[in-house]
Enzyme design. Sequence first.
Site, PDB file in Angstrom:
ATOM      1  N   ASN A  10       4.423   5.630  -3.543  1.00  0.00           N
ATOM      2  CA  ASN A  10       2.997   5.847  -3.277  1.00  0.00           C
ATOM      3  C   ASN A  10       2.907   7.030  -2.311  1.00  0.00           C
ATOM      4  O   ASN A  10       3.226   6.895  -1.134  1.00  0.00           O
ATOM      5  CB  ASN A  10       2.399   4.575  -2.653  1.00  0.00           C
ATOM      6  CG  ASN A  10       0.963   4.768  -2.203  1.00  0.00           C
ATOM      7  OD1 ASN A  10       0.314   5.755  -2.572  1.00  0.00           O
ATOM      8  ND2 ASN A  10       0.457   3.835  -1.412  1.00  0.00           N
ATOM      9  N   LYS A  12       0.335   8.423  -1.212  1.00  0.00           N
ATOM     10  CA  LYS A  12      -0.880   8.380  -0.375  1.00  0.00           C
ATOM     11  C   LYS A  12      -1.516   9.777  -0.350  1.00  0.00           C
ATOM     12  O   LYS A  12      -1.422  10.496  -1.336  1.00  0.00           O
ATOM     13  CB  LYS A  12      -0.554   7.868   1.026  1.00  0.00           C
ATOM     14  CG  LYS A  12       0.301   6.596   1.005  1.00  0.00           C
ATOM     15  CD  LYS A  12       0.356   5.921   2.325  1.00  0.00           C
ATOM     16  CE  LYS A  12       1.368   4.786   2.269  1.00  0.00           C
ATOM     17  NZ  LYS A  12       1.145   3.790   3.307  1.00  0.00           N
ATOM     18  N   HIS A 103      -5.079  -1.426  -2.712  1.00  0.00           N
ATOM     19  CA  HIS A 103      -4.142  -1.141  -1.612  1.00  0.00           C
ATOM     20  C   HIS A 103      -4.827  -1.496  -0.288  1.00  0.00           C
ATOM     21  O   HIS A 103      -6.036  -1.281  -0.129  1.00  0.00           O
ATOM     22  CB  HIS A 103      -3.738   0.338  -1.632  1.00  0.00           C
ATOM     23  CG  HIS A 103      -2.586   0.626  -0.724  1.00  0.00           C
ATOM     24  ND1 HIS A 103      -2.731   0.743   0.635  1.00  0.00           N
ATOM     25  CD2 HIS A 103      -1.262   0.786  -0.982  1.00  0.00           C
ATOM     26  CE1 HIS A 103      -1.542   0.974   1.183  1.00  0.00           C
ATOM     27  NE2 HIS A 103      -0.632   1.003   0.221  1.00  0.00           N
ATOM     28  N   GLU A 105      -4.921  -0.078   2.452  1.00  0.00           N
ATOM     29  CA  GLU A 105      -5.618   1.038   3.120  1.00  0.00           C
ATOM     30  C   GLU A 105      -7.018   1.216   2.525  1.00  0.00           C
ATOM     31  O   GLU A 105      -7.952   1.603   3.227  1.00  0.00           O
ATOM     32  CB  GLU A 105      -4.767   2.314   3.004  1.00  0.00           C
ATOM     33  CG  GLU A 105      -3.586   2.244   3.959  1.00  0.00           C
ATOM     34  CD  GLU A 105      -2.365   3.057   3.567  1.00  0.00           C
ATOM     35  OE1 GLU A 105      -2.471   3.953   2.698  1.00  0.00           O
ATOM     36  OE2 GLU A 105      -1.288   2.791   4.137  1.00  0.00           O
ATOM     37  N   GLY A 181       4.107   1.114   6.709  1.00  0.00           N
ATOM     38  CA  GLY A 181       4.165   2.302   7.564  1.00  0.00           C
ATOM     39  C   GLY A 181       4.596   2.012   8.991  1.00  0.00           C
ATOM     40  O   GLY A 181       4.462   2.865   9.861  1.00  0.00           O
ATOM     41  N   SER A 220       7.561  -0.649   4.303  1.00  0.00           N
ATOM     42  CA  SER A 220       8.717  -0.047   4.988  1.00  0.00           C
ATOM     43  C   SER A 220      10.038  -0.240   4.248  1.00  0.00           C
ATOM     44  O   SER A 220      11.077  -0.442   4.887  1.00  0.00           O
ATOM     45  CB  SER A 220       8.812  -0.578   6.422  1.00  0.00           C
ATOM     46  OG  SER A 220       7.674  -0.173   7.164  1.00  0.00           O
TER      47      SER A 220
END
Length: 265
Positions: A10, A12, A103, A105, A181, A220
């Site tokens: 991903n 992002k 997602h 986010e 992250g 992660s």
Amino acid sequence: MQRVPLVLGNWKMNGSVQANESLLQGLLGSLGPEADTAIKHDSLQAGVAVPAPYLFQVATRLRMSGLLWGGQDCSNEVAGAFTGEVSADMLKEFDCQFSLVGHSERRQRAAETNELVGLKLGQLLNKGLTPVVCVGESLSEREKGSAQDFVVGQVRAATKGLNDQQLAALVIAYEPIWAIGTGKSASSADAQAMHATIREELSQQSKSAAQAIRIIYGGSVKAATAADLFAQPDIDGALVGGASLDASEFSSIIQSACPAAQSPH
Ligand code: PEP
């Protein structure tokens, strides 16, 4: 059941035309013969979810490679006055095979609800694209001991009303928010426990679909931790954020998911 392992990057909101070119070149150059053969024989799937403006570039670059490419989000609408949104038809036009939806986010920044995520995945299914439905609990839900209920609620809401065939076409990405992250991955045992819970929930709807569906882990993931995660019976691959921006790190993660690198589940 033998499920085909799936590793997705991903990106992002990262990249540039030049950076994408060198990342993809590095990735294709470092996969190695084993992963390359597994990908060409469909015993391993790997790909990248990219920002929409780069879909043409990535589609052109990856077309002959066997790697997949897809979007990071998809509108719940078909077409019209929805400024900034990208439709399933548009993703399809660039030969995307999948798109992320829900997602964390987007759930956090754009206040996406379970209901909206359900509508988005419906649009993807209507166009024959694979929805990669992201679910996962926050740190406070985990600390309260309600992580499993929370995630099961997200899965239930996202899959409501789907028939067996539609259900089997989904990919679920379990991504605990506290692990995204942060460099703090869930342990393989904790991730396995949640994946087994998700599969159990899906089996209430359809036993065969629950066995077929891929449940991948995100949060992660690194080359150093991937093999341990992939050795778990209900972890069918990974959704990789930061580490997917490093060609050799991402390539090592993909190689760890190679069936030849796995002990049989
Ligand atoms: C993600 O954004 O889906 C993700 C898992 O990110 P990271 O690997 O950087 O934690």
